[in-house]
Design an enzyme around this catalytic site. Structure first.
Site, PDB file in Angstrom:
ATOM      1  N   GLU A 384       0.431  29.157 -37.944  1.00  0.00           N
ATOM      2  CA  GLU A 384       0.472  30.627 -37.808  1.00  0.00           C
ATOM      3  C   GLU A 384       1.218  31.210 -39.003  1.00  0.00           C
ATOM      4  O   GLU A 384       2.259  30.694 -39.410  1.00  0.00           O
ATOM      5  CB  GLU A 384       1.219  31.063 -36.540  1.00  0.00           C
ATOM      6  CG  GLU A 384       0.477  30.824 -35.250  1.00  0.00           C
ATOM      7  CD  GLU A 384       1.252  31.306 -34.021  1.00  0.00           C
ATOM      8  OE1 GLU A 384       2.077  32.238 -34.135  1.00  0.00           O
ATOM      9  OE2 GLU A 384       1.037  30.709 -32.954  1.00  0.00           O
TER      10      GLU A 384
HETATM   11  P1  P53 Z   1       4.207  38.702 -31.825  1.00  0.00           P
HETATM   12  C1  P53 Z   1       8.939  34.382 -32.227  1.00  0.00           C
HETATM   13  C2  P53 Z   1       9.119  34.111 -33.581  1.00  0.00           C
HETATM   14  C3  P53 Z   1       8.038  33.776 -34.346  1.00  0.00           C
HETATM   15  C4  P53 Z   1       6.783  33.703 -33.753  1.00  0.00           C
HETATM   16  O1  P53 Z   1       4.376  37.269 -32.475  1.00  0.00           O
HETATM   17  C5  P53 Z   1       6.629  33.946 -32.404  1.00  0.00           C
HETATM   18  C6  P53 Z   1       7.690  34.296 -31.644  1.00  0.00           C
HETATM   19  C7  P53 Z   1       7.474  34.663 -30.235  1.00  0.00           C
HETATM   20  O2  P53 Z   1       6.913  35.953 -30.160  1.00  0.00           O
HETATM   21  O3  P53 Z   1       5.477  33.816 -31.711  1.00  0.00           O
HETATM   22  C8  P53 Z   1       4.302  33.411 -32.319  1.00  0.00           C
HETATM   23  O4  P53 Z   1       2.899  38.720 -31.142  1.00  0.00           O
HETATM   24  C9  P53 Z   1       3.388  33.008 -31.189  1.00  0.00           C
HETATM   25  C10 P53 Z   1       2.210  33.926 -31.025  1.00  0.00           C
HETATM   26  C11 P53 Z   1       2.624  35.333 -31.380  1.00  0.00           C
HETATM   27  C12 P53 Z   1       2.965  35.371 -32.858  1.00  0.00           C
HETATM   28  O5  P53 Z   1       3.973  34.441 -33.175  1.00  0.00           O
HETATM   29  O6  P53 Z   1       5.353  38.835 -30.936  1.00  0.00           O
HETATM   30  O7  P53 Z   1       2.967  31.681 -31.263  1.00  0.00           O
HETATM   31  O8  P53 Z   1       1.737  33.803 -29.715  1.00  0.00           O
HETATM   32  O9  P53 Z   1       1.674  36.300 -31.089  1.00  0.00           O
HETATM   33  C13 P53 Z   1       3.403  36.740 -33.324  1.00  0.00           C
HETATM   34  O10 P53 Z   1       4.251  39.663 -32.971  1.00  0.00           O
END
Ligand code: P53
Length: 483
Positions: A384
């Site tokens: 990611e």
């Molecule tokens: P959202 C924390 C720190 C870095 C990534 O996050 C994280 C999190 C938890 O939110 O989550 C990942 O949607 C996760 C995805 C998420 C994405 O990062 O809060 O694996 O499910 O959507 C982005 O902006």
């Protein structure tokens, strides 16, 4: 600039709870994520993840307060997956990382037989990917322990859940070995410590003290470590390709705020507790010495069974995957903690941040890749990376997201540099190819996609998909490998 590795995998990542919707179709049951409402956000930089009590979350089942629960609806991928996979193909993606909702496969958590409707849905999605020439990486648990498991077992704090998860994994290997290229048992396994609801399917308001909570969180995490190791052991027996099992850790790189040695050692400790510990257990197969000191000093006692150490040692991951969005700073005193809505690290005066306070740092990705390669010598995969922004369609039904092109391009450049450093990094899935519901804030308006989805925070809209400027940029990149 030209990207130098020809056989690199490029694609996008999503998660079931953030895209599928259809929460009450095909036999699916609820998860705690679907009991968290969208609440208008007063301070985007404050830490989110809910804050509801157990009673409020249980009330949501009958929606007594008439609130909107975004993860029940997602972006309706359940019904629109063909259209979405066609767009992924058109963009040139050659890998798609997605997750399976455990609650679609074993709706009661401990059913004797898997739910055929769930199996059929994922088989259709995977076959659609294969037809499109897209490899598939599957996360088995992306924050979505079935509520039935919370209810009957107390979530991951109960050791019995290991067996339920291994049985679920066995079903997935039986059904999908021919169509899945890589398996990740757990998404961001370190989230177990940040949020027991998201990571472990355990209500936060059930705990009476911080120590009781931390004790339970680390015990639940231990069960996930064992579950992951057992799933890898089983996968290597059942699957044709034996080297396709990875971990996934939320990787927030941090720097000491300055060159004061007390801040440097503080940063080292912070990195050990927040990320190295998780990689060390799954890549080296044992609890590192520093965490034992941390447990002693914080009065945490992990209950292990006789074989646990052996199981961890014998079943380490084949490759290491991680999410990378930002970096932060660490200092003993004077740190500004409010740097972002999921990171408790401090501000870095040299970096710009998103609306949510996530500090953009492409070079930090190269730093992390180097650190991990030095520590583990295992192939690396960036599962990611991306930027969340408030966006609207313009009069041409598109979004000129030059900031996203800039963000992605600068990260691609640092991956290139890491490859020149000699690091074995083999793929990248952006978060996300298509706008999804935010994990931490439940907003639809925190958009990450190169495809715009016409839903607002209350799921009003047509749900239609529109290509942003970054879609064309990525498509061109896939043809030329120039960025
Ligand atoms: P959202 C924390 C720190 C870095 C990534 O996050 C994280 C999190 C938890 O939110 O989550 C990942 O949607 C996760 C995805 C998420 C994405 O990062 O809060 O694996 O499910 O959507 C982005 O902006």
């Amino acid at each position: 600039m030209k990207f130098i590795k020809d056989d690199f995998l490029w694609g996008g990542a999503t998660a079931a709870s953030q895209v599928e919707g259809a929460y009450n179709e095909g036999g699916k049951t609820l998860t705690l994520l679907e009991m968290k409402p969208f609440l208008p956000i007063k301070n985007r930089k404050a830490i989110h993840f809910g804050g509801q009590t157990k009673e409020e979350m249980l009330d949501s089942i009958e929606n007594k307060q008439n609130l909107h629960y975004p993860k029940r609806f997602g972006i309706d991928f359940y019904h629109r997956y063909k259209e979405d996979i066609a767009l992924f193909k058109e963009a040139g993606m050659n890998i798609y990382r997605m997750s399976i909702a455990w609650s679609r496969i074993f709706p009661n958590g401990d059913d004797e037989k898997p739910n055929e409707a769930g199996i059929d849905f994922y088989r259709n999605v995977f076959e659609e990917c294969k037809k499109a020439g897209i490899k598939v990486m599957v996360t088995m648990h992306h924050f979505d322990t079935p509520y039935e498991i919370t209810k009957k077992y107390g979530g991951w704090t109960n050791r019995k859940v290991i067996d339920l998860f291994v049985k679920y994994a066995k079903t997935l290997f039986e059904e999908f070995d021919d169509v899945v290229d890589f398996w990740l048992p757990f998404n961001e396994i370190n989230v177990a410590i940040w949020s027991t609801e998201v990571g472990l399917g355990v209500f936060e308001s059930d705990f009476k003290s911080k120590n009781e909570r931390d004790q339970a969180a680390y015990q639940g995490l231990h069960h996930q470590f064992i579950a992951q190791a057992k799933v890898i052991e089983l996968g290597k027996k059942m699957c044709k390709l034996k080297t396709k099992f990875g971990c996934m850790v939320a990787n927030i790189t941090t720097y000491a705020l300055d060159c004061n040695p007390i801040n440097e050692i503080e940063n080292l400790k912070s990195q050990q507790i927040s990320r190295w510990f998780f990689y060390d257990v799954v890549a080296k197969g044992e609890y590192p010495t520093y965490i034992k000191r941390y447990f002693t000093e914080n009065n945490i006692n992990i209950i292990m069974e006789n074989d646990d150490e052996k199981v961890l040692k014998n079943n380490t991951v084949d490759f290491i995957s991680f999410s990378y969005y930002m970096s932060a700073t660490v200092a003993v005193q004077g740190k500004d903690k409010a740097s972002g809505n999921v990171s408790t690290g401090g501000k870095n005066p040299f970096l710009e941040a998103t609306e949510w306070g996530w500090q953009i740092d492409p070079i930090g990705l190269r730093v992390s890749l180097n650190q991990m390669w030095d520590r583990y010598q295992k192939p690396l995969f960036i599962s990611e990376n991306g930027i969340g922004v408030l966006e609207n369609l313009d009069s041409n039904n598109t979004v000129k997201d030059d900031y996203r092109i800039d963000y992605l391009g600068k990260h691609f450049e640092q991956i290139n540099e890491a490859i020149k450093d000699g690091i074995d990094v083999f793929g990248y899935t952006m978060w996300t190819p298509i706008d999804v519901v935010s994990a931490s804030t439940n907003e639809m308006s925190k958009r990450y996609g190169m495809i715009y989805v016409d839903y607002d925070d209350y799921h009003n809209g047509t749900g239609n998909r529109f290509k942003k400027k970054s879609f064309n940029w990525f498509q061109n990149f896939m043809k030329t490998k120039e960025f």
